[in-house]
Motif scaffolding. Structure first.
Motif, short mmCIF file in Angstrom:
data_model
loop_
_atom_site.label_atom_id
_atom_site.label_comp_id
_atom_site.label_asym_id
_atom_site.label_seq_id
_atom_site.Cartn_x
_atom_site.Cartn_y
_atom_site.Cartn_z
N SER A 1 -23.24 -58.01 59.16
CA SER A 1 -22.77 -56.87 59.94
C SER A 1 -23.21 -55.53 59.33
CB SER A 1 -21.25 -56.89 60.07
OG SER A 1 -20.64 -56.87 58.81
N ILE A 2 -23.44 -55.52 58.02
CA ILE A 2 -23.88 -54.29 57.36
C ILE A 2 -24.93 -54.64 56.31
CG2 ILE A 2 -23.24 -52.27 55.98
CD1 ILE A 2 -20.41 -52.51 57.05
N LEU A 3 -26.04 -53.91 56.29
CA LEU A 3 -27.04 -54.01 55.23
C LEU A 3 -27.08 -52.67 54.51
CD1 LEU A 3 -28.33 -55.74 57.85
CD2 LEU A 3 -30.17 -56.07 56.20
N ASP A 4 -26.95 -52.70 53.21
CA ASP A 4 -27.01 -51.48 52.40
C ASP A 4 -28.17 -51.59 51.42
OD1 ASP A 4 -24.93 -49.49 52.97
OD2 ASP A 4 -23.55 -51.15 52.60
N ALA A 5 -29.10 -50.64 51.50
CA ALA A 5 -30.19 -50.56 50.53
C ALA A 5 -29.80 -49.53 49.48
CB ALA A 5 -31.49 -50.17 51.22
N ILE A 6 -29.55 -49.99 48.25
CA ILE A 6 -29.12 -49.12 47.17
C ILE A 6 -30.32 -48.81 46.28
CG2 ILE A 6 -27.48 -48.78 45.30
CD1 ILE A 6 -26.20 -49.24 48.06
N THR A 7 -30.70 -47.54 46.24
CA THR A 7 -31.82 -47.12 45.39
C THR A 7 -31.44 -46.00 44.44
OG1 THR A 7 -32.57 -45.58 47.12
CG2 THR A 7 -33.55 -47.78 47.10
N PRO B 1 -30.24 -44.23 41.39
CA PRO B 1 -30.05 -44.72 40.01
C PRO B 1 -28.61 -44.69 39.54
CG PRO B 1 -31.96 -43.27 40.13
CD PRO B 1 -31.25 -43.16 41.45
N ASP B 2 -27.86 -43.67 39.93
CA ASP B 2 -26.47 -43.58 39.51
C ASP B 2 -25.63 -44.71 40.12
OD1 ASP B 2 -26.97 -41.35 37.97
OD2 ASP B 2 -26.49 -39.95 39.58
N LEU B 3 -25.89 -45.01 41.39
CA LEU B 3 -25.18 -46.11 42.03
C LEU B 3 -25.59 -47.45 41.44
CD1 LEU B 3 -25.24 -45.07 45.82
CD2 LEU B 3 -23.30 -45.01 44.25
N LEU B 4 -26.89 -47.62 41.20
CA LEU B 4 -27.36 -48.87 40.61
C LEU B 4 -26.76 -49.09 39.24
CD1 LEU B 4 -31.15 -48.70 41.61
CD2 LEU B 4 -29.43 -50.29 42.52
N ALA B 5 -26.55 -48.02 38.49
CA ALA B 5 -26.01 -48.14 37.14
C ALA B 5 -24.58 -48.63 37.12
CB ALA B 5 -26.12 -46.79 36.42
N THR B 6 -23.85 -48.43 38.23
CA THR B 6 -22.46 -48.87 38.27
C THR B 6 -22.31 -50.31 38.74
OG1 THR B 6 -22.06 -48.17 40.57
CG2 THR B 6 -21.78 -46.51 38.85
N MET B 7 -23.41 -50.93 39.20
CA MET B 7 -23.32 -52.26 39.78
C MET B 7 -23.40 -53.33 38.71
SD MET B 7 -25.66 -51.82 43.23
CE MET B 7 -24.89 -53.18 44.10
N ASP B 8 -22.58 -54.35 38.89
CA ASP B 8 -22.57 -55.52 38.01
C ASP B 8 -23.51 -56.56 38.61
OD1 ASP B 8 -21.92 -57.53 36.21
OD2 ASP B 8 -20.21 -58.19 37.41
N LEU B 9 -24.69 -56.75 38.00
CA LEU B 9 -25.73 -57.63 38.56
C LEU B 9 -25.90 -58.87 37.68
CD1 LEU B 9 -28.38 -54.89 39.40
CD2 LEU B 9 -26.69 -55.89 40.95
N VAL B 10 -25.78 -60.03 38.30
CA VAL B 10 -25.96 -61.31 37.61
C VAL B 10 -26.94 -62.14 38.41
CG1 VAL B 10 -24.85 -63.39 36.74
CG2 VAL B 10 -23.59 -61.21 36.73
N VAL B 11 -28.07 -62.48 37.79
CA VAL B 11 -29.09 -63.27 38.48
C VAL B 11 -28.55 -64.67 38.78
CG1 VAL B 11 -31.41 -64.25 38.32
CG2 VAL B 11 -30.96 -61.97 37.42
#
Length: 291
Positions: free
Chosen positions: A270-276, A278-288
């Motif tokens: 229902s929603i696609l968000d493209a996050i580019t 840098p400040d927003l990316l830095a707050t994201m918890d990313l686990v491959v």
């Protein structure tokens, strides 16, 4: 019904949620009940008529009580004690009821409780309240006396440790993965019909939460735009972004773009968000995600 009776009835309606929060925080049914009873005493002594959101207020109070208890326990290097603490008696209490305690234990799982015991008190609170009970980071920040960004980091650190000792994906995350993979495969192959099939008719695509660039609405428009997404889809890898399946360009340590997906009950995006940003990316918890 007078105000005190209404308050007691409203509290009882919230008791199951409060017990669930406190048990996950403290790992002991008796201590959890003490924390819940303490929240009742604080509610009874407060100007309750000025409380707009009683459920939120009670969750905050229970969180603070549990946080204080965990910090005290940590300073004394104590383990949870099943019969610790005095019992308050102003409201009926299920503490000591074997059936009630068994239901609490079964709902959490001993393995998770063991992992939660290894977390710092503030990390445990942030993880439990946000990941298990969807409490906003703004509210958690007030409990731990930190900024929302710092509260998010606390939950992120806790999530990494919890995920390191559990199955890679939950049932819900496995379902998300199937849908995201179907979207990526359709984008890579330029399969317009397959894209339409996986998208909600009223799907919305946006950049950085809608703060940058136009917002695209409608399945035909979004599917058409996704065709241009093929190069990124080809080079992307699946990750958990704040606990949800997403597509990553770059690496988890140096992300350049993260595509997140909101999926409806019908299994369509229902929603696609493209996050580019840098400040927003830095707050994201990313686990491959592994294969």
């Amino acid at each position: 019904m007078n105000h005190h009776e209404w308050l007691a009835e409203s509290f009882e309606a919230n008791r199951p949620r409060l017990e669930a929060v406190a048990y996950r925080m403290l790992g002991s049914a008796a201590e959890a009940q003490d924390a819940v009873q303490e929240s009742w005493l604080r509610l009874a002594a407060s100007n309750s008529e000025g409380i707009d959101n009683l459920a939120g207020w009670l969750t905050t109070v229970v969180g603070r009580v549990c946080l204080d208890h965990l910090r005290s326990r940590k300073s004394r290097r104590e383990q949870p004690i099943a019969d610790a603490g005095p019992q308050t008696a102003e409201l009926p209490s299920p503490a000591g009821n074997p059936e009630s305690e068994a239901m609490l234990a079964d709902s959490v799982g001993q393995a998770l409780l063991v992992v939660l015991e290894t977390l710092d008190p503030a990390e445990r609170l942030a993880f439990v309240l946000h990941d298990m009970f969807a409490v906003p980071f703004d509210d958690i920040a007030r409990i731990v006396d930190r900024s929302p960004a710092a509260a998010r980091k606390l939950a992120s650190r806790a999530r990494h440790r919890v995920q390191g000792t559990s199955e890679p994906l939950t049932v819900d995350q496995s379902r998300q993965r199937q849908i995201v993979e179907a979207f990526l495969e359709a984008a890579r192959g330029g399969d317009f019909d397959a894209l339409v099939a996986v998208l909600d008719p009223d799907v919305v695509a946006r950049s950085n939460g809608g703060s940058v660039g136009p917002i695209v609405r409608g399945v035909m428009q979004v599917a058409g735009g996704a065709m241009a997404f093929a190069p990124l889809a080809t080079g992307s890898q699946l990750v958990l972004a704040d606990g949800k399946v997403a597509a990553l360009a770059g690496s988890a340590k140096l992300p350049t773009r993260v595509m997140t997906f909101t999926i409806g009950d019908d299994g369509r995006i229902s929603i696609l968000d493209a996050i580019t940003d840098p400040d927003l990316l830095a707050t994201m918890d990313l686990v491959v995600i592994g294969d």
